[in-house]
Write an enzyme that holds these catalytic residues in place. Structure first.
Site, PDB file in Angstrom:
ATOM      1  N   HIS A 187       0.802  -1.219   0.000  1.00 29.99           N
ATOM      2  CA  HIS A 187       0.000   0.000   0.000  1.00 29.99           C
ATOM      3  C   HIS A 187       0.840   1.278   0.000  1.00 29.99           C
ATOM      4  CE1 HIS A 187      -3.121  -2.861  -0.037  1.00 29.99           C
ATOM      5  NE2 HIS A 187      -3.865  -1.902  -0.549  1.00 29.99           N
ATOM      6  N   GLU A 429     -10.028 -12.292  -7.791  1.00 35.75           N
ATOM      7  CA  GLU A 429      -8.652 -12.190  -7.306  1.00 35.75           C
ATOM      8  C   GLU A 429      -8.202 -13.461  -6.599  1.00 35.75           C
ATOM      9  OE1 GLU A 429      -8.224  -8.887  -4.552  1.00 35.75           O
ATOM     10  OE2 GLU A 429     -10.248  -9.147  -3.802  1.00 35.75           O
ATOM     11  N   ASP A 453      -3.693  -9.513  -6.050  1.00 36.80           N
ATOM     12  CA  ASP A 453      -3.859 -10.727  -5.264  1.00 36.80           C
ATOM     13  C   ASP A 453      -3.882 -11.970  -6.149  1.00 36.80           C
ATOM     14  OD1 ASP A 453      -3.912 -10.065  -2.493  1.00 36.80           O
ATOM     15  OD2 ASP A 453      -5.764  -8.970  -2.862  1.00 36.80           O
ATOM     16  N   CYS A 500      -8.738  -4.025 -11.995  1.00 36.33           N
ATOM     17  CA  CYS A 500      -8.333  -2.908 -11.147  1.00 36.33           C
ATOM     18  C   CYS A 500      -7.015  -3.199 -10.429  1.00 36.33           C
ATOM     19  CB  CYS A 500      -9.431  -2.554 -10.154  1.00 36.33           C
ATOM     20  SG  CYS A 500      -9.877  -3.930  -9.096  1.00 36.33           S
TER      21      CYS A 500
HETATM   22  C1  PEP Z   1      -5.987  -6.527  -6.231  1.00 38.99           C
HETATM   23  O1  PEP Z   1      -5.827  -7.451  -5.435  1.00 38.99           O
HETATM   24  O2  PEP Z   1      -5.614  -6.567  -7.420  1.00 38.99           O
HETATM   25  C2  PEP Z   1      -6.616  -5.272  -5.794  1.00 38.99           C
HETATM   26  C3  PEP Z   1      -6.912  -4.327  -6.658  1.00 38.99           C
HETATM   27  O3  PEP Z   1      -6.867  -5.122  -4.473  1.00 38.99           O
HETATM   28  P1  PEP Z   1      -5.798  -4.717  -3.340  1.00 38.99           P
HETATM   29  O4  PEP Z   1      -4.527  -4.337  -4.039  1.00 38.99           O
HETATM   30  O5  PEP Z   1      -6.399  -3.601  -2.592  1.00 38.99           O
HETATM   31  O6  PEP Z   1      -5.699  -5.983  -2.576  1.00 38.99           O
HETATM   32 MG    MG Z   2      -6.919  -7.501  -3.569  1.00 35.64          MG
END
Ligand code: PEP
Ligand code: MG
Length: 571
Positions: A187, A429, A453, A500
């Site tokens: 993050h 995911e 993920d 995404c």
């Molecule tokens: C993902 O896992 O691709 C996603 C967009 O969610 P995060 O990165 O918040 O786990």
């Molecule tokens: Mg994710």
């Protein structure tokens, strides 16, 4: 030269500012001068109050009133006669140094608070620790990591940055950051891209090699870092910066243009956001919608759950600003590398495989329903769509949809308005979901592929572990084949398929994904215009042919080299 994982593009040249890790060793001292010790305490409390007031104002102006309240609570602790009275008493009666007295009184209070079966009091223990540590740091002259008010432009070097560090950063003065740990999808990395700041993560022990005030230069596109560069090296980077600026100007002319391929295929280029304020950059970079609102950020950097009203206001704000455009809000995805201390969840050995996202929401139904109510209410003000994260089975999806229906009924009974036709989608995911995507597609309105993920679960590569980051590979043939399969399954059932995860904004992957027929690409706002340029200069028909070949390749390396050699986009 050092090398790390490039996670947010751009070149930065500036002065180093190291985030100190604050391990303070306290020593007990006897036979001190009581008057001097007590004076130290009074002065430090005054300084602490000033710092807390500044944090209050800053948070109020940049985040919001609710978030600023925590600093009100901290100020009240500074005024607490019981707590500081006991400290003064201890210094005088036992003849000991004030920081040791604070520690002892604090330990005692914390033990009492933490043993109470009352969450509110346990939270107060955390506040008390925070305030006491601030006072101790002031007494000892240990500087706080305060990135909110900086005198000059800096590049922050840290072992890691917390979401609160990045949230508090003086965005005008921090021109880049480098961390020792983390990966492309940690993050910290995602936040850097959202802020549009060049960043590199996973650089091992860089702190050993730099000092505050050193000049550092790095390239967020290739991960190269040069400490105290020679003049000619700086010159080389300056040329590159100029080149980047030219490209930026070219790309900015694409604002307001359509995202359509050479052969007329229109796709949607949407943005990933974490807070309502990120909409500024979505608008700046001409995002065509919000493809992923990571709602968990509304739950972070605070000491209790956000109320329905707070959430409603946040979702409504985003929906209204995006007008008729899609706003896909992902329901709470806590767990993995995103923790909420105030939920006091048990520590898990494998948090990425644990009680996270939809699993947590189905376990803590009230938290989930509060969010669903807020989302449904906000859906009356724009084009909100709801997306469930980490779905691994049909049962989970049905249970989540059941709770959504229950919430809708409650709102109908109370005559509260919402969009009766609100669309519901899921993130793909988890490999199990990808493999039953034909079945899931019959029960949802859209898919959004979460590659961050999906790749980690498919290839068993922890997305946070820098030792194995070379194994985290979006070009892995298995990854490409599965993405292709999910898109096909969605289309066969007549639903649209987006993405995404970070792969959606990867310039090398965009043409491949266009060839697979991906309908929506959601990425950091800063990546949108480049993605539009790529789409505008690519033909889906040609890519479909190339894709047949790519899907037969045996290694990720082969795929990547093939893309480098055969799919060149000039800017
Ligand atoms: C993902 O896992 O691709 C996603 C967009 O969610 P995060 O990165 O918040 O786990
Ligand atoms: Mg994710």
């Amino acid at each position: 030269m050092l090398q790390g994982i490039p996670v947010s593009p751009g070149i930065a040249i500036g002065k180093v500012l190291i985030k100190k890790e604050q391990q303070i060793q306290l020593i007990k001292k006897n036979n001190i001068n009581v008057t001097e010790e007590l004076e130290k305490l009074t002065n430090s409390i005054d300084i602490a109050r000033e710092q807390i007031n500044q944090l209050y104002t800053l948070t109020l102006n940049t985040i919001g009133e609710k978030e600023a309240e925590i600093f009100d609570a901290h100020n009240m602790i500074l005024d607490d006669p019981e707590f500081f009275g006991q400290i003064r008493e201890k210094v005088a009666s036992e003849n000991i140094n004030v920081e040791w007295a604070i520690k002892e009184v604090l330990d005692n209070f914390v033990m009492i608070f933490e043993n109470m079966d009352n969450e509110y009091m346990r939270e107060r223990a955390a506040d008390l620790k925070d305030v006491s540590n601030r006072v101790i740091r002031i007494i000892l002259g240990v500087e706080l990591n305060d990135f909110s008010k900086l005198e000059e432009e800096v590049i922050i070097i840290a072992n890691d940055l917390t979401p609160s560090d990045t949230a508090q950063m003086d965005k005008e003065k921090v021109i880049g950051f480098i961390t020792e740990i983390g990966g492309r999808t940690s993050h910290t990395a995602i936040m850097a891209r959202t802020l549009g700041i060049p960043a590199i993560v996973g650089v091992g022990n860089i702190i050993e090699f730099v000092e505050n005030g050193d000049t550092i230069m790095f390239d967020g596109d290739n991960g190269e870092i040069i400490i105290n560069p020679e003049e000619e090296e700086i010159e080389k980077y300056r040329v590159q910066i100029k080149q980047n600026e030219k490209i930026k100007t070219k790309l900015s002319q694409l604002k307001g243009c359509e995202s359509v391929s050479e052969d007329g295929i229109k796709v949607e280029l949407a943005a990933n956001i974490g807070t309502p304020d990120d909409i500024d950059s979505v608008i700046e970079y001409d995002g065509e919608g919000v493809g992923l609102f990571r709602s968990e950020f509304l739950y972070m950097n605070r000491d209790k759950l956000p109320s329905e009203e707070e959430q409603f206001n946040a979702y409504k704000k985003v929906a209204k600003r995006m007008k008729s455009k899609n706003v896909i809000v992902r329901t709470l995805d806590i767990g993995g590398d995103k923790e909420l201390e105030y939920l006091s969840l048990e520590k898990e050995t494998n948090p990425f495989l644990g009680y996270r996202a939809i699993r947590l929401c189905l376990g803590e139904k009230e938290i989930f329903k509060t969010q669903l109510r807020a989302l449904l209410r906000a859906s009356a003000y724009g084009n909100i769509k709801i997306m469930f994260p980490m779905i691994s089975s049909i049962e989970e999806l049905r249970e989540a949809k059941g709770l959504l229906e229950e919430t809708k009924n409650e709102l109908r009974d109370s005559k509260v308005q919402f969009n009766e036709n609100i669309e519901v989608g899921i993130m793909i995911e988890i490999p199990a979901a990808a493999l039953i995507s034909d079945l899931l597609a019959k029960e949802v309105d859209f898919f959004s592929i979460g590659t961050n993920d999906l790749i980690q679960y498919m290839t068993a590569v922890d997305r946070m572990n820098q030792k194995i980051s070379h194994l985290y590979n979006q070009y892995h043939p298995a990854v490409l084949r599965l993405i292709n399969m999910v898109i096909d399954s969605g289309h066969k059932e007549g639903i649209w398929v987006g993405m995404c995860g970070e792969v959606a904004g990867d310039p090398k992957m965009i043409p491949i994904l266009l060839g697979m027929g991906l309908d929506e690409f959601s990425m950091s706002p800063i990546s949108i215009l480049k993605a539009r340029w790529i789409i505008n200069h690519t033909s889906q028909k040609v890519m479909k042919e190339i894709l047949k070949e790519v899907l037969m390749m045996s290694t990720g390396k082969e795929v990547e080299e093939f893309i480098d050699e055969n799919i060149k986009i000039e800017y």
